[in-house]
Design a protein around this motif. Structure first.
Motif, PDB file in Angstrom:
ATOM      1  N   UNK A   6     -34.715  40.789 -99.849  1.00 48.26           N
ATOM      2  CA  UNK A   6     -34.634  40.985-101.299  1.00 48.26           C
ATOM      3  C   UNK A   6     -35.212  39.775-102.034  1.00 48.26           C
ATOM      4  N   UNK A   7     -35.104  38.608-101.436  1.00 47.09           N
ATOM      5  CA  UNK A   7     -35.742  37.436-102.020  1.00 47.09           C
ATOM      6  C   UNK A   7     -37.264  37.585-101.981  1.00 47.09           C
ATOM      7  N   UNK A   8     -37.793  38.037-100.830  1.00 44.97           N
ATOM      8  CA  UNK A   8     -39.225  38.237-100.721  1.00 44.97           C
ATOM      9  C   UNK A   8     -39.708  39.366-101.628  1.00 44.97           C
ATOM     10  N   UNK A   9     -38.852  40.335-101.908  1.00 43.85           N
ATOM     11  CA  UNK A   9     -39.203  41.404-102.833  1.00 43.85           C
ATOM     12  C   UNK A   9     -39.517  40.820-104.210  1.00 43.85           C
ATOM     13  N   UNK A  10     -38.700  39.864-104.677  1.00 49.23           N
ATOM     14  CA  UNK A  10     -38.935  39.237-105.978  1.00 49.23           C
ATOM     15  C   UNK A  10     -40.167  38.332-105.935  1.00 49.23           C
ATOM     16  N   UNK A  11     -40.324  37.580-104.840  1.00 50.46           N
ATOM     17  CA  UNK A  11     -41.453  36.652-104.737  1.00 50.46           C
ATOM     18  C   UNK A  11     -42.779  37.403-104.740  1.00 50.46           C
ATOM     19  N   UNK A  12     -42.848  38.519-104.014  1.00 55.95           N
ATOM     20  CA  UNK A  12     -44.113  39.214-103.819  1.00 55.95           C
ATOM     21  C   UNK A  12     -44.436  40.226-104.912  1.00 55.95           C
ATOM     22  N   UNK A  13     -43.456  40.597-105.731  1.00 55.31           N
ATOM     23  CA  UNK A  13     -43.683  41.639-106.742  1.00 55.31           C
ATOM     24  C   UNK A  13     -44.887  41.377-107.646  1.00 55.31           C
ATOM     25  N   UNK A  14     -45.151  40.127-108.094  1.00 53.94           N
ATOM     26  CA  UNK A  14     -46.282  39.919-109.014  1.00 53.94           C
ATOM     27  C   UNK A  14     -47.643  39.898-108.343  1.00 53.94           C
ATOM     28  N   UNK A  31     -47.158  48.071 -94.517  1.00 57.34           N
ATOM     29  CA  UNK A  31     -47.706  48.689 -93.304  1.00 57.34           C
ATOM     30  C   UNK A  31     -47.362  47.869 -92.074  1.00 57.34           C
ATOM     31  N   UNK A  32     -47.496  46.549 -92.197  1.00 55.12           N
ATOM     32  CA  UNK A  32     -47.181  45.667 -91.079  1.00 55.12           C
ATOM     33  C   UNK A  32     -45.708  45.779 -90.696  1.00 55.12           C
ATOM     34  N   UNK A  33     -44.823  45.861 -91.693  1.00 55.51           N
ATOM     35  CA  UNK A  33     -43.389  46.006 -91.411  1.00 55.51           C
ATOM     36  C   UNK A  33     -43.105  47.315 -90.677  1.00 55.51           C
ATOM     37  N   UNK A  34     -43.730  48.407 -91.149  1.00 53.70           N
ATOM     38  CA  UNK A  34     -43.501  49.710 -90.494  1.00 53.70           C
ATOM     39  C   UNK A  34     -43.994  49.689 -89.050  1.00 53.70           C
ATOM     40  N   UNK A  87     -39.112  45.360 -99.695  1.00 55.59           N
ATOM     41  CA  UNK A  87     -37.754  44.907 -99.410  1.00 55.59           C
ATOM     42  C   UNK A  87     -37.038  45.806 -98.409  1.00 55.59           C
ATOM     43  N   UNK A  88     -37.192  47.110 -98.580  1.00 61.76           N
ATOM     44  CA  UNK A  88     -36.514  48.064 -97.679  1.00 61.76           C
ATOM     45  C   UNK A  88     -37.058  47.945 -96.256  1.00 61.76           C
ATOM     46  N   UNK A  89     -38.378  47.868 -96.113  1.00 62.38           N
ATOM     47  CA  UNK A  89     -38.951  47.790 -94.762  1.00 62.38           C
ATOM     48  C   UNK A  89     -38.609  46.468 -94.092  1.00 62.38           C
ATOM     49  N   UNK A  90     -38.546  45.374 -94.874  1.00 62.15           N
ATOM     50  CA  UNK A  90     -38.128  44.102 -94.285  1.00 62.15           C
ATOM     51  C   UNK A  90     -36.670  44.170 -93.836  1.00 62.15           C
ATOM     52  N   UNK A  91     -35.837  44.805 -94.642  1.00 56.99           N
ATOM     53  CA  UNK A  91     -34.403  44.950 -94.299  1.00 56.99           C
ATOM     54  C   UNK A  91     -34.253  45.764 -93.009  1.00 56.99           C
ATOM     55  N   UNK A  92     -35.014  46.854 -92.901  1.00 57.93           N
ATOM     56  CA  UNK A  92     -34.949  47.661 -91.683  1.00 57.93           C
ATOM     57  C   UNK A  92     -35.452  46.873 -90.478  1.00 57.93           C
ATOM     58  N   UNK A  93     -36.480  46.072 -90.705  1.00 56.11           N
ATOM     59  CA  UNK A  93     -37.012  45.266 -89.618  1.00 56.11           C
ATOM     60  C   UNK A  93     -35.972  44.261 -89.126  1.00 56.11           C
ATOM     61  N   UNK A  94     -35.290  43.593 -90.058  1.00 60.17           N
ATOM     62  CA  UNK A  94     -34.280  42.613 -89.672  1.00 60.17           C
ATOM     63  C   UNK A  94     -33.057  43.267 -89.040  1.00 60.17           C
TER      64      UNK A  94
END
Length: 589
Positions: free
Chosen positions: A532-540, A551-554, A505-512
């Motif tokens: 933050x939505x993707x953070x919940x979707x991808x957590x499981x 890594x891709x986001x960074x 979530x943090x890296x996506x936020x920084x990317x956006x």
């Protein structure tokens, strides 16, 4: 026009992510009974209720009572001194001379759990145990003329099945016909069984060679929309994943009319299959006698053995892990479509090469997590020229913004004409408004392929990365709601937000944050909420998948900063857009 394209792109990305990765988790949460077999009419009322326990992704017993009973039964049954030991590089266990049953097999290369002390992964378990799963070979014929399930076969003294020492069991009927079962095993997971009969009697003997797999669905893996677990096989060189345990329960019998190449049962990582000898046509079906038991039957044509004549049928039994290179090797040895026993789906043309790249990187560095990071670097490196074109396209789009706004203002009451003039402007300036979308769409097959590889490849099962990540194919075990393991409970999957999900979530936020600000307040809100939505979707999902995305986001963030330095007009325009967007939001209030 640009805003409309961006809005459509955002919607497409969100809906694609929800469809590809949220559906399975949602179905499992809202429909916990999905994938379980229904009770059949012939089932005993006293059947164990533990059979209704929700299956897990890997499969195995889920009831504490069954697990304890299995341990007791295995200890008692395998203590029988009459059993014939099996010792091979891929499998160990024993044969039961009563019925000539292959009913005790464990893998050498795979443990039951992450902790090595959990012992080897069990594939076969004797009849009557909670995890019942075995193979039996025999004949159908007149009563008393052929051996039966309870026949005590004669074994040579000190017999032991190894790749160097086959074992032959024998039994002679009252008329003088001798039946033999000769077992051979290789270094991986294949047992070859030669069913022989020599008629030393005075009358012809009519028999039908058969083989059977018998298993309980108590140990079945979860059968989901994207990974099949259950009955399957290859018929006329087409792999069929269309039958499940429910189908057999509802009808009692499912017949496969095509020529059988192989047939059996699969879980996500393990399978048991019967492979007939290629020169003889064979048929197959699936049945259930009830009580959570399912059968896969293989039938050879009926034959008559004249006095003084012999007949042999050779059937192979695969019982073990679906290791990709092992399946490939068996397919190369003549088993049709055997590598497709892994349910790759439509994108195997891309998933297989991705696995081969990961496997090569793993062999080079010795850590699958590091291999995933290196693979991400390779993928992003290959796509870097496309990213440069994306930024050049963005720069060109920014340069023609004043002209676009003039057209929009001039033809604000004539939308078709406005669209026509904008398209003419794109053509004149050599601008492709969709060029900026290409890197995102190119990443989707890579992302989905890695997702499938992580959930299908047994080679990645229990592979550690570093620190608390002990299994890259499993979700992040540390969750916020249980204080990262300090509290003794596991949150439900849709609330299991772990460290990796937070980093995502943090890296996506920084990317956006590095993207140009949107003038449309609604679009800006979508960009603000998406990380933050993707953070919940991808957590499981598998930890390895989150490591790839983080890594891709960074790398995207570093790439954006580098390209902004190469296109300073974009950075200046982004700052101006941010200020304009802020003023627009304040005016909207």
């Amino acid at each position: 026009m640009e805003n409309q394209n961006q809005r459509n792109l955002i919607l497409a990305v969100v809906l694609s992510a929800l469809l590809l990765f949220g559906w399975d988790a949602g179905v499992r949460y809202f429909y916990p009974n999905a994938g379980k077999t229904k009770p059949v009419a012939s089932a005993s009322p006293a059947a164990s209720p533990s059979g209704a326990a929700k299956p897990t992704r890997e499969g195995g017993l889920t009831s504490a009572t069954d697990i304890a009973e299995e341990a007791r039964d295995i200890k008692t049954i395998l203590a029988d001194p009459g059993r014939i030991a099996i010792a091979a590089p891929g499998l160990t266990g024993s044969l039961n001379p009563v019925g000539g049953v292959v009913d005790d097999l464990v893998t050498v290369r795979h443990t039951a759990a992450i902790d090595p002390a959990s012992g080897p992964q069990r594939i076969f378990s004797p009849a009557g145990t909670p995890a019942q799963h075995y193979a039996q070979f025999g004949w159908v014929g007149a009563a008393g003329t052929v051996p039966g399930p309870q026949t005590l076969w004669t074994a040579p003294a000190g017999a032991k099945l190894t790749p160097q020492t086959p074992v032959t069991l024998s039994w002679t009927n009252p008329t003088g016909a001798t039946f033999t079962l000769t077992y051979k095993i290789d270094a991986d997971y294949m047992v070859t069984v030669e069913q022989g009969v020599t008629n030393a009697g005075t009358a012809p003997l009519t028999i039908e060679p058969v083989a059977q797999l018998n298993r309980t669905n108590k140990t079945a893996a979860l059968d989901s929309f994207n990974v099949h677990a259950g009955p399957f096989g290859a018929f006329d060189e087409v792999v069929d994943f269309g039958t499940d345990y429910d189908d057999i329960s509802e009808t009692g019998k499912v017949t496969k009319d095509a020529r059988t190449d192989w047939v059996g049962f699969t879980d996500v990582y393990w399978m048991s299959t019967l492979i007939p000898e290629g020169k003889v046509p064979a048929s197959a079906d699936f049945r259930t006698p009830g009580r959570d038991i399912y059968l896969a039957n293989l039938f050879y044509p009926e034959s008559t053995v004249a006095p003084g004549q012999s007949l042999t049928r050779s059937t192979r039994l695969f019982a073990g892990a679906k290791e990709i290179k092992v399946l490939d090797r068996y397919e190369a040895d003549g088993i049709p479509k055997f590598s497709l026993a892994i349910d790759w789906g439509w994108f195997r043309w891309f998933e297989r090469p991705l696995f081969m790249l990961l496997d090569a990187l793993f062999k080079a560095v010795g850590n699958f997590g590091v291999a995933i990071i290196l693979m991400t670097l390779i993928v992003r490196g290959i796509m870097f020229p496309i990213a440069q074109k994306q930024f050049a396209s963005m720069a060109a789009m920014r340069a023609i913004q004043p002209k676009m706004k003039a057209i929009q203002e001039r033809y604000k009451d004539d939308k078709p004409k406005q669209q026509e003039e904008i398209m003419a402007l794109y053509k004149k300036e050599g601008v492709n408004p969709l060029a900026g979308c290409l890197p995102i769409f190119l990443q989707i097959p890579v992302f989905f392929a890695l997702y499938k590889v992580l959930i299908l490849a047994v080679e990645m099962r229990h592979q550690p990365f570093a620190l608390w990540i002990k299994d890259l194919s499993a979700p992040d075990p540390l969750h916020v709601l249980n204080l990262f393991g300090l509290l003794d409970f596991t949150p439900p999957s849709f609330l299991g937000i772990g460290v990796l999900a937070i980093l995502l979530g943090i890296t996506m936020w920084l990317q956006f944050k590095l993207q140009p600000a949107q003038m449309d307040p609604v679009q800006q809100q979508v960009f603000a909420l998406m990380p933050w939505m993707m953070m919940f979707i991808m957590a499981p999902f598998a930890a390895g998948l989150l490591i790839y995305w983080i890594t891709s986001n960074l790398l995207t963030i570093a790439q954006q900063k580098y390209l902004y330095s190469k296109h300073p007009q974009l950075k200046e325009q982004a700052a101006k857009d941010a200020a304009d967007a802020k003023r627009a939001r304040e005016q909207a209030k």
